[in-house]
Design an enzyme around this catalytic site. Structure first.
Site, PDB file in Angstrom:
ATOM      1  N   ASN B 241       0.826  -1.201   0.000  1.00  0.00           N
ATOM      2  CA  ASN B 241       0.000   0.000   0.000  1.00  0.00           C
ATOM      3  C   ASN B 241       0.851   1.237   0.000  1.00  0.00           C
ATOM      4  O   ASN B 241       1.995   1.232   0.389  1.00  0.00           O
ATOM      5  CB  ASN B 241      -0.900  -0.005   1.233  1.00  0.00           C
ATOM      6  CG  ASN B 241      -0.164   0.393   2.474  1.00  0.00           C
ATOM      7  OD1 ASN B 241       0.222   1.536   2.612  1.00  0.00           O
ATOM      8  ND2 ASN B 241       0.059  -0.533   3.365  1.00  0.00           N
ATOM      9  N   CYS B 242       0.238   2.281  -0.446  1.00  0.00           N
ATOM     10  CA  CYS B 242       0.915   3.571  -0.413  1.00  0.00           C
ATOM     11  C   CYS B 242       0.059   4.600   0.277  1.00  0.00           C
ATOM     12  O   CYS B 242       0.306   5.776   0.175  1.00  0.00           O
ATOM     13  CB  CYS B 242       1.250   4.016  -1.824  1.00  0.00           C
ATOM     14  SG  CYS B 242       2.221   2.805  -2.725  1.00  0.00           S
TER      15      CYS B 242
END
Lengths: 76, 428, 348
Positions: B241-242
């Site tokens: 994830n970012c």
């Protein structure tokens, strides 16, 4: 957003997935949606079914807007 | 489950003809790493760059940061179920190149990638400015879909971390730490007089660029489950994830979860640290209800007297956090929650999207909306072309002289919700 | 050289008189008057009151705008470095006057302003977000304690000392969330807090939970078939390529988009600017966020009267509550003027 608009007296139906947030921040007419990335749709359904689902939620919102309420109400 | 962590201290990084550690210096064979990354035919090109603490260097857009580790003995290998067989990890011995990291960056996937400054005021906000960073600037092939690109970049980082970590296998560590958690009945008996403490580890699972993987499974598909804390140190949880750069947990954060670290530090003295429950933050309300029901039920089942709950991300996950807190408190278990804030650039707004009176013990990692000016850097690893677009940036963030005015939201790890940093917020 | 300070007091503290003299108009006197003498003493030569403005409480509150303007004109020539008003203790109209004038000075002259009030003075709720209000007792017997605090805080503000702390500087917390680096990491603080909570010892939460205000529900629509409905979203749906460049997070603006001749929102012409969720589904079919297709059909079928020709969109992701409140008030005003009867607001 909801409160800002409703403070002028215009009724607002809030269609949202995370009903608890809507309740906490103080929306009055709350209409549950499908999911965060697609509140009024479901990519898993065929187009026709998805339209029906969307229409159901919008109708629910219209029902909310025509219902007199005194307190926060979730229109299931 | 008992795990020995052997730290091999790394104080500098250089390119060399062989990837190895010599006298606290990490040498990197550029060609081998390039070849390894380019094995993936979704990646057109990669450039390997080094960034050291104090350098006038900016790395952006950063996707993930990974610590090179290797299993020396015990079951399985690093990143099980992802790049190695899906064995249960967390016991035996693991070696760590302490002070080094692999950083994946390159063209943006979404909006959520971040900035790491190796010097200047921005460096104070990211823990990664203190590391010897081996950066992979990844260039995808034309027309590669976002999901595929994210996957390719993620795998490249993990593979390179694994490859670099291998050199630590036969080295003598500078220090060895031992962590042990026994099976629940035995663990409870070990300190019968102490309160039993658990950790509720919330994982970001909101879809593209907001996913987390547990033994290779997308965590949005799990129902909350129990883990030994040491499993997490061997890479059982990785980041896909970012979120927003400031409060995403990179793989490095998972490997070095500070809540687990400090719970172990006072384990057997102030309380009995008996286990970790992992849970998710999904986009459906029913999932949120189900998962928080499960964390409360498991907390009660394992007889916890108190728990720490950590969040990842912000916005609707604030509801997962509050639900977890409320339901666990309702089971007469004391909670402390760890979060961060979005109080606006002026600090005058509501910090969280949700609230409850039961959440009376809160630790905050800072207001992500606070604005900072980052001076120009001599070297950019990656590209600063997306600064105006990333979460925390705005039209005009990138100025003509190369300086940047952004919310600290755009700085990787700045308001981490595992309590990795010292940054916090007060009302003034 | 000592800093120059202007002091504001009411007719009572200027010894003009009580309620019967509350109508007096603003006047200016050179140097310190009444409580100003105590402030000057506390300045210990580092600053000095150059003039005192006096105004009757009734006059100020009944002519707020005019009084503010007059006072600003009177004090302008003194080129002061700071402004002090009061302390007003628990006097409501005096507190309101102190707050109003201090805020006006701060905003127009760009110099720091300090006032002092009892916590229950109505002026506190009105101005604590914008002003430094030193907490005082509820009556003038607390003067001796209040003045040194107000003087010290004023000196601090003039010398640009950044690190203000309500618990140290004695002012009422303004509710501004400010970042700083603590001595311990968040994880250490969390474990500490848990141990204290387990042992029933006292601890301080780093974020006290807020209380949300409530508003009256708007009246229901009587006749849907005549109603004009508007669409608003915080899901960030915008025309392709985001012409207004609404930020993916912490939005500083909203967009207004004409949909008069649009039957539905397609992925060819619209997309989401929102950075907080997987955008693929919204980009494929923006009607999934703003249900224009369904609403158009309902309009055609006569279920609803009409659709407002514009939809309004912003990004709810990490956007300050204050900003979204501003957007919504602006939007609401336009909707009201255009005779919109009800709003469907969608969030992601």
């Amino acid at each position: 957003m909801v409160k800002g608009i409703e403070s002028t007296g215009i009724p607002v139906a809030h269609i949202c997935t995370i009903v608890p947030i809507s309740k906490t921040v103080g929306a009055n007419r709350i209409v549950p949606a499908v999911a965060i990335p697609h509140p009024l749709g479901d990519p898993k359904l065929v187009e026709e079914e998805e339209y029906k689902l969307r229409r159901k939620i919008v109708n629910n919102a219209l029902k909310a807007l025509t219902t007199e309420i005194d307190d926060q109400t979730v229109f299931q | 489950m008992k795990l020995e962590i052997g730290n091999i201290i790394i104080k500098d990084v250089k390119f060399g003809i062989e990837t190895k550690v010599d006298n606290q210096m990490l040498f990197i064979n550029r060609d081998e790493i390039e070849a390894l990354v380019l094995k993936d035919d979704r990646i057109k090109g990669v450039s390997i760059e080094l960034a050291r603490p104090g350098d006038s260097t900016r790395i952006t857009p950063v996707k993930d940061v990974i610590e090179p580790r290797v299993k020396v003995s015990g079951n399985g290998a690093i990143f099980p179920g992802v790049i190695s067989k899906v064995d249960t990890v967390g016991s035996g011995r693991t070696h760590v190149l302490k002070g080094a990291a692999i950083v994946t960056c390159g063209k943006i996937v979404g909006f959520q990638e971040g900035i790491i400054d190796m010097s200047g005021p921005g460096a104070d906000y990211t823990p990664f400015s203190n590391l010897q960073n081996v950066c992979l600037v990844i260039e995808p092939i034309e027309g590669l879909k976002q999901y595929e690109y994210e996957h390719a970049a993620r795998m490249a980082g993990l593979k390179v971390a694994d490859y670099v970590g291998q050199v630590a296998k036969d080295l003598e560590p500078d220090e060895v730490e031992v962590f042990e958690t026994k099976a629940i009945q035995e663990q409870v008996k070990a300190y019968p007089e102490l309160p039993k403490v658990g950790y509720i580890y919330m994982l970001q699972t909101q879809g593209l660029l907001h996913d987390t993987y547990v033994y290779g499974v997308d965590a949005k598909q799990i129902i909350p489950t129990i883990m030994y804390p040491t499993e997490i140190m061997d890479g059982a949880i990785i980041s896909g994830n970012c979120v927003s750069a400031c409060d995403k947990n990179t793989t490095y954060h998972h490997q070095n979860n500070p809540i687990i670290k400090y719970l172990y530090a006072r384990h057997g003295k102030d309380f009995n640290f008996t286990g970790v429950i992992i849970t998710n933050e999904n986009v459906y309300l029913a999932d949120k209800e189900r998962s928080s029901n499960m964390t409360a039920k498991l907390s009660e089942y394992f007889g916890f007297d108190g728990v720490i709950i950590s969040q990842e991300g912000f916005g609707n996950p604030d509801t997962d956090l509050i639900m977890n807190c409320k339901k666990i408190e309702a089971a007469n278990i004391k909670t402390v929650i760890v979060t961060d804030e979005y109080a606006g650039r002026d600090g005058l707004s509501q910090s969280l999207a949700d609230a409850d009176v039961k959440a009376d013990a809160v630790v905050t990692g800072g207001n992500a909306n606070e604005v900072i000016v980052l001076p120009p850097m001599a070297k950019i690893i990656g590209t600063d072309a997306y600064i105006n677009k990333v979460a925390g940036g705005f039209d005009g963030s990138l100025r003509s002289d190369g300086s940047i005015e952004v919310e600290i939201q755009a700085i990787t790890g700045s308001t981490n919700e595992l309590g990795f940093n010292k940054l916090t917020t007060k009302s003034i | 050289m000592a800093y120059k300070v202007i002091h504001y007091i009411n007719q009572f503290f200027a010894n003009i008189g009580g309620e019967e003299m509350a109508h007096v108009t603003p006047e200016i006197r050179e140097g310190a008057v009444g409580p100003g003498l105590g402030i000057n003493k506390a300045f210990k030569g580092e600053a000095e009151i150059v003039c005192t403005v006096i105004c009757g409480d009734s006059y100020f509150n009944e002519n707020t705008e005019a009084a503010t303007k007059e006072i600003l004109e009177l004090i302008k020539p003194y080129e002061a470095d700071a402004f002090i008003a009061g302390p007003a203790f628990n006097a409501g109209r005096y507190g309101t006057a102190c707050g109003t004038i201090a805020k006006a000075v701060q905003e127009t002259m760009h110099i720091p302003a300090v006032t002092g009030m009892y916590i229950e003075n109505p002026g506190v709720d009105m101005f604590k977000k914008e002003l430094y209000i030193v907490e005082t007792s509820n009556a003038a017997v607390g003067m001796r304690k209040a003045l040194p605090k107000m003087s010290a805080l004023t000196l601090k503000l003039m010398s640009n000392e950044a690190d203000l702390d309500p618990t140290i500087d004695g002012y009422i917390p303004r509710g501004i969330r400010k970042n700083y680096f603590a001595e311990l990491t968040g994880a250490e603080r969390a474990v500490d807090m848990l141990v204290k909570k387990l042992n029933d010892e006292s601890y301080t939460t780093e974020y006290p939970m807020p209380v949300f205000d409530r508003i009256e529900p708007g009246k229901a629509i009587k006749d849907l078939s005549k109603a004009k409905i508007a669409l608003v979203t915080s899901g960030g749906i915008v025309p392709k390529d985001n012409p207004d460049r609404i930020e993916s997070s912490s939005a500083s603006k909203y967009g207004t988009y004409n949909i008069e001749s649009v039957l539905n929102l397609t992925g060819d012409n619209y997309e989401t600017a929102h950075g907080g969720y997987d955008p693929v589904y919204a980009n494929d079919e923006p009607d999934r966020v703003v249900p224009l297709d369904v609403l158009r059909d309902l309009e055609k079928e006569g279920v609803i009267g009409s659709i407002h020709p514009y939809f309004y969109s912003t990004v709810g992701n990490g956007t300050a509550v204050k900003s979204s409140k501003e957007f919504s008030l602006e939007i609401a005003e336009k909707l009201r003027q255009d005779g919109v009867d009800a709003v469907i607001l969608t969030s992601t």
